[in-house]
Enzyme design. Structure first.
Site, mmCIF file in Angstrom:
data_model
loop_
_atom_site.group_PDB
_atom_site.id
_atom_site.type_symbol
_atom_site.label_atom_id
_atom_site.label_comp_id
_atom_site.label_asym_id
_atom_site.label_seq_id
_atom_site.Cartn_x
_atom_site.Cartn_y
_atom_site.Cartn_z
ATOM 1 N N CYS A 53 -55.416 -27.097 -49.781
ATOM 2 C CA CYS A 53 -56.360 -25.983 -49.853
ATOM 3 C C CYS A 53 -55.668 -24.677 -49.443
ATOM 4 O O CYS A 53 -54.801 -24.196 -50.154
ATOM 5 C CB CYS A 53 -57.607 -26.270 -49.023
ATOM 6 S SG CYS A 53 -59.023 -25.259 -49.507
ATOM 7 N N HIS A 83 -59.468 -31.633 -50.674
ATOM 8 C CA HIS A 83 -59.552 -32.306 -49.384
ATOM 9 C C HIS A 83 -59.903 -33.773 -49.633
ATOM 10 O O HIS A 83 -60.531 -34.119 -50.632
ATOM 11 C CB HIS A 83 -60.652 -31.685 -48.523
ATOM 12 C CG HIS A 83 -60.398 -30.272 -48.108
ATOM 13 N ND1 HIS A 83 -59.411 -29.913 -47.226
ATOM 14 C CD2 HIS A 83 -61.022 -29.114 -48.479
ATOM 15 C CE1 HIS A 83 -59.436 -28.613 -47.049
ATOM 16 N NE2 HIS A 83 -60.398 -28.095 -47.802
#
Length: 523
Positions: free
Chosen positions: A354, A447
């Site tokens: 991310c 994630h």
């Protein structure tokens, strides 16, 4: 309406999340249809529900304990800190703006004590919060609510929607959890109660001691004196338990611990261990991504903040962050950026997740999060990132290294991949998915991808090969099964060490009558 209970705490990190999850697992094993609830959560560890709503990871974990699908109803308000003074406000799973603490909680606006006060956004969300709780209580036998911080935060009581405010609105009994490992638990129980108003105190039904070490019979005289002083029983003494591994909440405080969890490190399946260094960037988010690595026998995970700590690492992870540009500057200031670049040049593995993926790219255009404009990235991946006002919230599925992968996305940055190899090839909807690889540097917005067992093992084999380690992933490690075992352990703690009859009476019958008032009460 189904029954309910609110689990409050004498402090942050007293064990409210653990106790709430444990009660949920204990109840569902008894055949009770139960749901967790937290009106307002402050956390950088979040999760995306199947309907695309962002909620705290602790509530997603508690939903797993209750064996129900997580929903925005379970965490209607999520605050994601962007600094010590402001947070993004996520309402019913969607971001609605950035607010200062003054703008959210409400604070004196140049007035004298007792004068006119500014009521913040928090007070105006109270109706939404109570409606969500009512809906859960209509559809479940019981709802176990978690408070936040301490119910005795008297400076915030007027607009409280997560502790005594919701307890009184929903007529919930309250059990207060105290961490005896910190010391002063009796004073904390008494002081917490005595600082509440008469009306609030009427909902405090009992206490629960957490993290006790030693012979419980030595504690019993103090518990009896506490009951004499307050008129309230202690409904359980939970022993200190290692390796629970539940998802943490506090986005502003991450300990620099030697391991991700306190669990015993299993011996390696092969001849070598694999060392993973996680850069402890500012405003680190979803650092639970590396829990799946730590669950692998022979994988040693530690958080680091100095370049020399990367020297013996076989894999460096740059995790997610709520401040990508700030994290990039921090890496450069500490010399970690140069150390990561040297690793990449030597063909030693680096993984960015991310925000960590974004800063490994060539360029970042950010007029949203930091408003820093165009910033040069580390240039280790052929990626350019532009921050969008609308947040991406998704639960993608794809394939990588020949294995099926599931994950979730929470980001404002939109990545334009200009080269390298795709990390995830395609999704169930046939579209190309996020992420890329260039040499030994990997990056993805996903994630939770490492929780996919097959992909994690394939990835670790690549890392071991690049690092020259005789490390072999264990063939039977199931992260989902390990998480279930941990949730069962939480249920066992409640079943074996709490007064479950007393808890059931509170959940079913509501607030006890005749509880005494402890002076002085709220100022």
């Amino acid at each position: 309406m189904g029954g309910g209970l609110l689990v409050a705490g004498t402090t942050s990190d007293a064990g409210k999340s653990v106790v709430t999850a444990g009660i949920c697992r204990w109840l569902v094993r008894k055949g009770v249809k139960v749901a967790p609830f937290k009106a307002q959560n402050m956390s950088l560890n979040s999760f995306v529900t199947r309907e695309g709503a962002e909620i705290g990871r602790a509530q997603a974990m508690q939903a797993a304990a209750a064996r129900v699908e997580p929903s925005a109803l379970m965490n209607p308000v999520l605050l994601k800190p962007g600094s010590d003074r402001s947070s993004q406000v996520v309402l019913m799973g969607k971001p609605v703006g950035e607010l200062s603490a003054r703008g959210y909680f409400g604070a004196p606006e140049g007035s004298s004590p007792g004068g006119t006060r500014h009521w913040g956004r928090q007070e105006r969300l109270f109706g939404t919060v109570t409606e969500c709780l009512e809906e859960l209580r209509r559809t479940h036998d019981a709802v176990i609510c978690e408070g936040a911080g301490s119910p005795a935060e008297i400076n915030l009581r007027r607009t409280d929607i997560v502790n005594m405010g919701i307890a009184r609105a929903a007529r919930l009994p309250v059990v207060v959890v105290g961490d005896i490992d910190r010391g002063g638990v009796f004073a904390s129980f008494f002081g917490t109660t005595a600082l509440l108003s008469r009306e609030d105190q009427a909902h405090i039904a009992g206490y629960l001691v957490n993290k006790f070490r030693g012979d419980v019979t030595l504690l019993e005289p103090g518990l009896e004196m506490l009951r004499d002083l307050t008129g309230r029983p202690t409904v359980g003494v939970l022993p200190f338990a290692h390796g629970l591994g539940i998802d943490e909440e506090d986005g502003l405080r991450v300990s620099m611990r030697g391991a991700v969890r306190e669990s015993v490190v299993a011996p390696p399946h092969g001849a070598d261990v694999l060392r993973v260094a996680v850069c402890a960037v500012p405003l680190m988010s979803n650092f639970t991504d590396v829990d799946a690595l730590a669950a692998e026998p022979g994988v040693v995970v530690r958080f680091v903040d100095r370049p020399e700590e990367l020297l013996d690492a076989d894999l460096v992870v740059v995790p997610g962050t709520r401040g990508t540009v700030r994290a990039l500057a921090w890496l450069r200031e500490r010399g970690l950026a140069d150390a990561i670049a040297r690793r990449a040049a030597e063909g030693r593995p680096v993984l960015g997740i991310c925000g960590g993926f974004q800063l490994l790219g060539e360029r970042i255009e950010d007029e949203v999060e930091s408003k820093a404009g165009t910033v040069e990235g580390l240039g280790l991946l052929p990626v350019r990132v532009r921050f969008a006002v609308e947040k991406t919230l998704a639960r993608p599925v794809g394939e990588a290294l020949g294995e099926r992968v599931e994950g979730y996305e929470i980001h404002h940055g939109v990545a334009e991949v200009l080269g390298g190899e795709e990390l995830f090839t395609s999704g169930d909807d046939g579209r190309s998915l996020d992420g890329c690889r260039s040499g030994a540097v990997w990056g993805t917005h996903w994630h939770g991808s490492l929780e996919s067992d097959g992909f994690r093992r394939a990835f670790l084999r690549r890392v071991a090969e690049a690092a020259g380690r005789a490390f072999v992933p264990a063939p039977d490690t199931s992260f989902a099964a390990l998480r279930e075992e941990q949730l069962d352990r939480l249920g066992d703690l409640i079943e074996e060490h709490a007064d479950t009859d007393a808890l059931l009476r509170l959940i079913e019958d509501g607030v006890p009558t005749g509880l005494p008032f402890i002076p002085p009460g709220a100022p």
